[in-house]
Write a protein that holds these residues in place. Sequence first.
Motif, mmCIF file in Angstrom:
data_model
loop_
_atom_site.group_PDB
_atom_site.id
_atom_site.type_symbol
_atom_site.label_atom_id
_atom_site.label_comp_id
_atom_site.label_asym_id
_atom_site.label_seq_id
_atom_site.Cartn_x
_atom_site.Cartn_y
_atom_site.Cartn_z
ATOM 1 N N ASP A 121 16.211 -16.781 4.940
ATOM 2 C CA ASP A 121 15.934 -15.469 5.509
ATOM 3 C C ASP A 121 15.505 -14.494 4.405
ATOM 4 O O ASP A 121 15.837 -14.679 3.228
ATOM 5 N N TYR A 122 14.784 -13.468 4.773
ATOM 6 C CA TYR A 122 14.280 -12.497 3.823
ATOM 7 C C TYR A 122 14.201 -11.130 4.486
ATOM 8 O O TYR A 122 14.307 -11.004 5.711
ATOM 9 N N SER A 123 14.030 -10.112 3.697
ATOM 10 C CA SER A 123 13.885 -8.750 4.202
ATOM 11 C C SER A 123 12.776 -8.052 3.424
ATOM 12 O O SER A 123 12.385 -8.500 2.335
ATOM 13 N N GLY A 144 8.589 -10.268 0.412
ATOM 14 C CA GLY A 144 9.898 -9.711 0.719
ATOM 15 C C GLY A 144 10.915 -10.006 -0.365
ATOM 16 O O GLY A 144 10.582 -10.367 -1.496
ATOM 17 N N ARG A 205 9.482 -11.157 14.145
ATOM 18 C CA ARG A 205 9.250 -10.858 12.737
ATOM 19 C C ARG A 205 7.838 -10.334 12.508
ATOM 20 O O ARG A 205 7.627 -9.417 11.709
ATOM 21 N N LEU A 209 8.567 -6.782 11.047
ATOM 22 C CA LEU A 209 8.493 -6.837 9.588
ATOM 23 C C LEU A 209 7.067 -6.755 9.041
ATOM 24 O O LEU A 209 6.863 -6.302 7.919
#
Length: 324
Positions: A121-123, A144, A205, A209
Amino acid sequence: MPSKGLNLTWVRALRKSECPQSQVYALNLPVISPPSHRRSLYISAPFTSQPVSPSLVSLRSPAHPNRNARLVQQTLGSVPNWRASSRLSRAIMPRPGTAAETYVAYGMTQKLFEVCSSQADYSIPQLSQKGAQVPKTEAGEDLGVGEGWWYEDLGLVPTFSTWSQVTFLHMYLLTVRLRALPSHESLQTYSRHLIDHFSHNAEHRMDVLHGLTSRAIRNKFLKDLFIQWRGVLAAYDEGLVKGDAVLGAAVWRNLWKASHTGPQGEDMDWTKVARVVAYMRRVISELSQINEADLILHIGSRPGGKPGIFGYSELDKQLVDGKR
């Protein structure tokens, strides 16, 4: 007649014994009751964060409601929740091909996918900063921030494409285990729900995102991702059959995009590919020893911070170093 008398004597002895019913269920021993007293299991709510809890599963028997209530209380009160969930989850697995299987498969695959998705997972912190620009890779992808051994140890770049390929890899590992389900129809049901969960999450996403507000553009990317998923199945299947060299080549093509250099321009470290291959072999071996109803309890992090099957272990390092 003697056989019938023996069975009735055994039943009376079982009912008068001090052994709690929860122990009988834990040992998978049959509980014999007259036909009119058969227990029926039903799901009173869809699966949430816990596979099974007293609010989700109800045991009902018209003739013995209090006994079934005691059974749930004894089972859930005598062991930790995740172990009680393991015992009861085996009891609520529906028969293959039934309508109930569709609903159970949807809930189970949702939790399985969440674990797969969380591995890489990433942000994107810039989204919460007014006027901040999202950094890009050389290929033009949004860059990210991610944690975990996929990013920190293997040096993969935290982007949407990396997340999708790592998620595909774990979905594939689960698919290999789900191929051992009792029927091909059950496999199709679980596989369909698994890829559906991926599609919903991927579209979310893209919108939240990465700012792809056009549904037409998102649908185009989703079609491309589905084609990639079919390719992942074929490539990794070939690798499992033909050996680690072929499997490593498939991992290299999907995770590192067949690049001969790292993210900083350095030469490709093939030890990292070997670590992923060893990880896949170890995970498939451990998944084969687990009942399908208990997959949710073992693949993710366990109580006490103990890593689950989907976690890089010391054994993976030993396999690469040749110590095992």
